[in-house]
Design a protein around this motif. Structure first.
Motif, PDB file in Angstrom:
ATOM      1  N   ARG A 128       1.105  -0.908  -0.062  1.00 37.49           N
ATOM      2  CA  ARG A 128      -0.189   0.218   0.054  1.00 37.49           C
ATOM      3  C   ARG A 128       1.122   1.587  -0.078  1.00 37.49           C
ATOM      4  NH1 ARG A 128      -0.955   2.568   5.044  1.00 37.49           N
ATOM      5  NH2 ARG A 128      -2.537   3.608   4.307  1.00 37.49           N
ATOM      6  N   PRO A 129       0.231   2.587  -0.477  1.00 34.73           N
ATOM      7  CA  PRO A 129       1.310   3.723  -0.338  1.00 34.73           C
ATOM      8  C   PRO A 129       0.616   4.236   0.672  1.00 34.73           C
ATOM      9  CG  PRO A 129      -0.728   3.610  -1.561  1.00 34.73           C
ATOM     10  CD  PRO A 129      -0.858   2.638  -1.253  1.00 34.73           C
ATOM     11  N   ILE A 130       1.744   5.334   1.071  1.00 32.54           N
ATOM     12  CA  ILE A 130       2.135   6.261   2.092  1.00 32.54           C
ATOM     13  C   ILE A 130       2.687   7.065   1.514  1.00 32.54           C
ATOM     14  CG2 ILE A 130       2.061   4.613   4.196  1.00 32.54           C
ATOM     15  CD1 ILE A 130       4.815   5.086   4.933  1.00 32.54           C
ATOM     16  N   TYR A 131       2.012   8.372   2.525  1.00 32.46           N
ATOM     17  CA  TYR A 131       2.733   9.834   2.154  1.00 32.46           C
ATOM     18  C   TYR A 131       3.075  10.491   0.765  1.00 32.46           C
ATOM     19  CZ  TYR A 131       5.625   9.657   6.508  1.00 32.46           C
ATOM     20  OH  TYR A 131       5.915   9.487   7.676  1.00 32.46           O
ATOM     21  N   ALA A 132       1.156   9.893   0.666  1.00 30.30           N
ATOM     22  CA  ALA A 132       1.591  10.269  -0.783  1.00 30.30           C
ATOM     23  C   ALA A 132       1.425   9.793  -1.994  1.00 30.30           C
ATOM     24  CB  ALA A 132       0.747  11.948  -1.225  1.00 30.30           C
ATOM     25  N   GLY A 133       2.223   8.326  -1.496  1.00 32.84           N
ATOM     26  CA  GLY A 133       2.424   7.787  -2.955  1.00 32.84           C
ATOM     27  C   GLY A 133       3.245   7.499  -2.788  1.00 32.84           C
ATOM     28  N   ASN A 134       4.568   8.519  -1.618  1.00 31.82           N
ATOM     29  CA  ASN A 134       5.905   8.955  -1.959  1.00 31.82           C
ATOM     30  C   ASN A 134       6.848   7.600  -1.940  1.00 31.82           C
ATOM     31  OD1 ASN A 134       7.058  11.130  -3.719  1.00 31.82           O
ATOM     32  ND2 ASN A 134       4.653  12.048  -1.970  1.00 31.82           N
ATOM     33  N   ALA A 135       5.893   6.219  -0.569  1.00 31.83           N
ATOM     34  CA  ALA A 135       6.711   5.641  -0.574  1.00 31.83           C
ATOM     35  C   ALA A 135       5.691   4.269  -0.088  1.00 31.83           C
ATOM     36  CB  ALA A 135       7.225   5.734   0.910  1.00 31.83           C
ATOM     37  N   ILE A 136       6.228   2.941  -0.786  1.00 27.33           N
ATOM     38  CA  ILE A 136       4.986   1.698  -0.729  1.00 27.33           C
ATOM     39  C   ILE A 136       5.629   0.666   0.146  1.00 27.33           C
ATOM     40  CG2 ILE A 136       3.855  -0.132  -2.030  1.00 27.33           C
ATOM     41  CD1 ILE A 136       3.816   2.522  -3.486  1.00 27.33           C
ATOM     42  N   ILE A 137       4.566   0.863   0.892  1.00 22.10           N
ATOM     43  CA  ILE A 137       4.749  -0.123   2.125  1.00 22.10           C
ATOM     44  C   ILE A 137       4.670  -1.605   1.944  1.00 22.10           C
ATOM     45  CG2 ILE A 137       5.252   1.316   4.100  1.00 22.10           C
ATOM     46  CD1 ILE A 137       3.097   0.966   5.233  1.00 22.10           C
ATOM     47  N   THR A 138       5.419  -3.104   2.300  1.00 24.10           N
ATOM     48  CA  THR A 138       4.507  -4.321   2.312  1.00 24.10           C
ATOM     49  C   THR A 138       4.240  -4.236   3.494  1.00 24.10           C
ATOM     50  OG1 THR A 138       5.521  -5.186   1.002  1.00 24.10           O
ATOM     51  CG2 THR A 138       5.319  -6.186   1.970  1.00 24.10           C
ATOM     52  N   VAL A 139       2.896  -4.830   3.718  1.00 28.76           N
ATOM     53  CA  VAL A 139       2.694  -4.724   5.499  1.00 28.76           C
ATOM     54  C   VAL A 139       1.794  -6.506   5.641  1.00 28.76           C
ATOM     55  CG1 VAL A 139       1.686  -2.842   5.984  1.00 28.76           C
ATOM     56  CG2 VAL A 139      -0.244  -3.707   5.334  1.00 28.76           C
ATOM     57  N   ILE A 266       3.138  17.474  -5.761  1.00 31.47           N
ATOM     58  CA  ILE A 266       3.511  16.302  -5.818  1.00 31.47           C
ATOM     59  C   ILE A 266       1.712  15.353  -4.801  1.00 31.47           C
ATOM     60  CG2 ILE A 266       3.248  14.917  -2.892  1.00 31.47           C
ATOM     61  CD1 ILE A 266       6.515  15.967  -3.656  1.00 31.47           C
ATOM     62  N   GLN A 267       0.975  15.533  -4.538  1.00 27.80           N
ATOM     63  CA  GLN A 267      -0.604  15.942  -3.602  1.00 27.80           C
ATOM     64  C   GLN A 267      -0.670  15.284  -5.341  1.00 27.80           C
ATOM     65  OE1 GLN A 267       1.157  18.085  -2.818  1.00 27.80           O
ATOM     66  NE2 GLN A 267       1.212  17.313  -0.333  1.00 27.80           N
ATOM     67  N   LYS A 273      -0.452   8.891 -11.594  1.00 34.70           N
ATOM     68  CA  LYS A 273       0.506   7.748 -11.081  1.00 34.70           C
ATOM     69  C   LYS A 273       0.606   6.187 -12.164  1.00 34.70           C
ATOM     70  CE  LYS A 273       4.479   8.830  -7.540  1.00 34.70           C
ATOM     71  NZ  LYS A 273       3.745   8.772  -6.252  1.00 34.70           N
TER      72      LYS A 273
END
Lengths: 313, 249
Positions: A128-139, A266-267, A273
């Motif tokens: 999922r994206p965090i920080y408005a898509g500026n990082a992608i995390i795996t949870v 950025i937003q 994207k």
């Protein structure tokens, strides 16, 4: 082990939203998925029939209650929570409908929510994206907790139709009366829908006025495109809020996105994207929109847009 | 007393371009400017305006987090909140746990309205308000762009995908706010001085009876996929040509 997945249908009482077929596409990437779609409506027949035809759907459950004429989270959440017992996952779209509803369901089930699922790595692991898509995390969801999730619809292609899933009716629980629908001011439009259109023409602050913004509608009509707007254009009153594209507006994935007079905060970029091709028209050669544009054109939009209109014919 | 409870979160400032740690273990926050989540500032501004109209008597601002959150709560006091509640913990909490804390605070403070931002700009969960409303068994009105209060009720206009929806909710209720609700005021220096004298209470999770349980683990942080470098064209005709070449026209 088969994964029992419940998807909350988004609809307007008549038509199943394409977002639901995208949730099915996401659910189908979970190994051994057995997919049920829940339709909460005042009269569920038409929407249930459409849901039953969506490829990959094994079963449709309807919950009918007059309170479900309009999609109020406070009324729908207890219905879904009552159905959720046998399911490992409860999914809805990451539209304003799903964003409003799904956390309420998660809390009723006292479980975790994974917001904006963009990829499935396993039945318990998601990106999922965090920080408005500026990082992608795996949870990773821990300890066998039931997974409530919203599906980032721009990350999935809607599945087709052809299924003939059985439709069953469940009895409703009495919804609370503390929340009441008053009105909706939806701008009726004959144009393609912003979230599913193949081409989107989008305008920013540089348009300068609501009158100038009309120029984009003319161009969009020639391209059979939907119209979008940056937050700056919406805040300035050039375009209505439902056209806003970006982190706090709509996240879209058209084949062609034409950004006109949009600098590219950025937003805003977060919202586009996943577009296949991005075209940027801006008079500022340093505008950040050019960093993501596949085709850039530096120049005065008030000259270029009428030329484009003419050239397309 | 007619109280409004506003929940705020300390986040990496809106203008910071975040960086991911090279080992993928997190986002760099050391030495990075931190601020009140912008949506939460809008929530607080709305609470202050409601109080200034005479429809509320007290605005309480609350946060859950480590000792470092104090400056953000002070900023909220300087904006005009009457007192601050800092539920102090070094454990990062998930939205459901935050909602449980806020639920405990509603029990303690009995607000007629809880205002929150619709999402935090760091983890972008967008869950806490709706979860609080569920646990509290009260109405929710998310993505608010207009809030009108009358006796025992609120009429809230919500920004939804198809336009603007208006709902009516009985109070108490949870309202999460969207960008266009208002423009938060700037903090003035004398207000910062005054804020130092305002009540500031520190609480623990234990005192509120909340025992958080982690249900979600972040296993990896990665940068988003980059788009390939594009081309420049010189005029409208070239643009049309390029689009035709790609089969888009």
């Amino acid at each position: 082990m088969s994964q029992n997945i419940l998807i909350v249908a988004e609809h307007d009482g008549r038509t199943l939203s394409v977002a639901t077929a995208k949730c099915v596409a996401c659910a189908a990437t979970i190994p051994d998925a057995h997919i049920t779609v829940a339709v909460c409506a005042a009269d569920a027949a038409a929407v249930a029939a459409q849901a039953a035809a969506v490829s990959g759907v094994h079963r449709v459950v309807t919950v009918e209650h007059p309170m479900h004429e309009h999609p109020l989270a406070a009324a729908i959440a207890p219905q879904i929570a009552a159905l959720a017992g046998p399911y490992s996952h409860v999914l809805g779209p990451s539209s304003t409908f799903g964003k409003d509803l799904m956390p309420r369901i998660a809390a009723l089930l006292e479980t975790v929510q994974v917001s904006d699922i963009m990829a499935v790595e396993s039945a318990t692991r998601f990106r999922r994206p965090i920080y408005a898509g500026n990082a992608i995390i795996t949870v990773e969801v821990l300890d066998g907790a039931k997974v409530v999730g919203t599906v980032r619809t721009a990350s999935f292609q809607a599945v087709g139709t052809g299924a003939q899933a059985p439709i069953e009716a469940a009895s409703p629980v009495a919804p609370p009366t503390h929340t009441r629908f008053v009105s909706v001011s939806a701008a009726r439009s004959d144009r393609p829908d912003l979230q599913s259109a193949g081409t989107v023409v989008s305008g920013g602050r540089a348009l300068g006025s609501a009158e100038s913004f009309q120029m984009l509608y003319r161009l969009a009509d020639k391209l059979h495109a939907a119209v979008g707007a940056s937050r700056a254009a919406v805040d300035a009153g050039y375009a209505p809020n439902e056209l806003q594209v970006g982190q706090t507006g709509k996240i879209i994935a058209p084949q062609l996105y034409i950004a006109i007079g949009i600098s590219g905060a950025i937003q805003h970029l977060t919202g586009i994207k996943d577009a296949r091709t991005i075209v940027a028209i801006n008079k500022d050669p340093e505008a950040p929109i050019f960093e993501v544009a596949d085709i850039g054109l530096v120049g005065d939009l008030f000259e270029i847009v009428p030329q484009l209109e003419q050239l397309i014919g | 007393m007619k109280r409004i409870l506003v929940g705020i979160k300390r986040v990496v400032d809106y203008n910071v371009r975040i960086r991911i740690k090279p080992d993928g273990s997190g986002v760099v926050t050391e030495g990075v400017k931190m601020s009140v989540n912008p949506f939460d500032e809008i929530a607080l501004e709305e609470a202050l305006r409601i109080k200034e109209r005479g429809a509320a008597e007290e605005v309480i601002v609350a946060t859950v987090g480590p000792a470092d959150c104090q400056p953000q709560l002070r900023t909220c006091l300087a904006m005009g909140a009457d007192r601050a509640l800092h539920v102090q913990t070094d454990t990062p909490l998930e939205p459901l746990a935050i909602a449980r804390v806020l639920r405990a605070l509603t029990e303690r403070e009995q607000p007629f309205l809880v205002l929150l931002g619709k999402q935090a700009i760091d983890d972008d969960h967008g869950q806490t308000g709706q979860m609080l409303a569920a646990l509290w068994e009260r109405p929710q009105a998310t993505f608010a762009s207009k809030v009108e209060l009358s006796e025992g009720k609120a009429r809230v206009t919500r920004e939804i995908d198809t336009g603007l929806e208006t709902i009516e909710v009985d109070l108490p209720a949870v309202v999460t706010v969207d960008l266009r609700l208002n423009e938060p005021r700037y903090v003035k220096l004398p207000d910062i001085m005054k804020a130092k004298k305002k009540p500031f209470e520190t609480l623990t999770l234990e005192a509120l009876g909340v025992a958080p349980r982690a249900q979600l683990k972040t296993v990896r942080y990665a940068p988003p996929a980059q788009r390939q470098k594009g081309v420049r064209v010189n005029d409208a005709a070239e643009l049309i040509g390029a689009l035709k070449q790609k089969g888009l026209l």
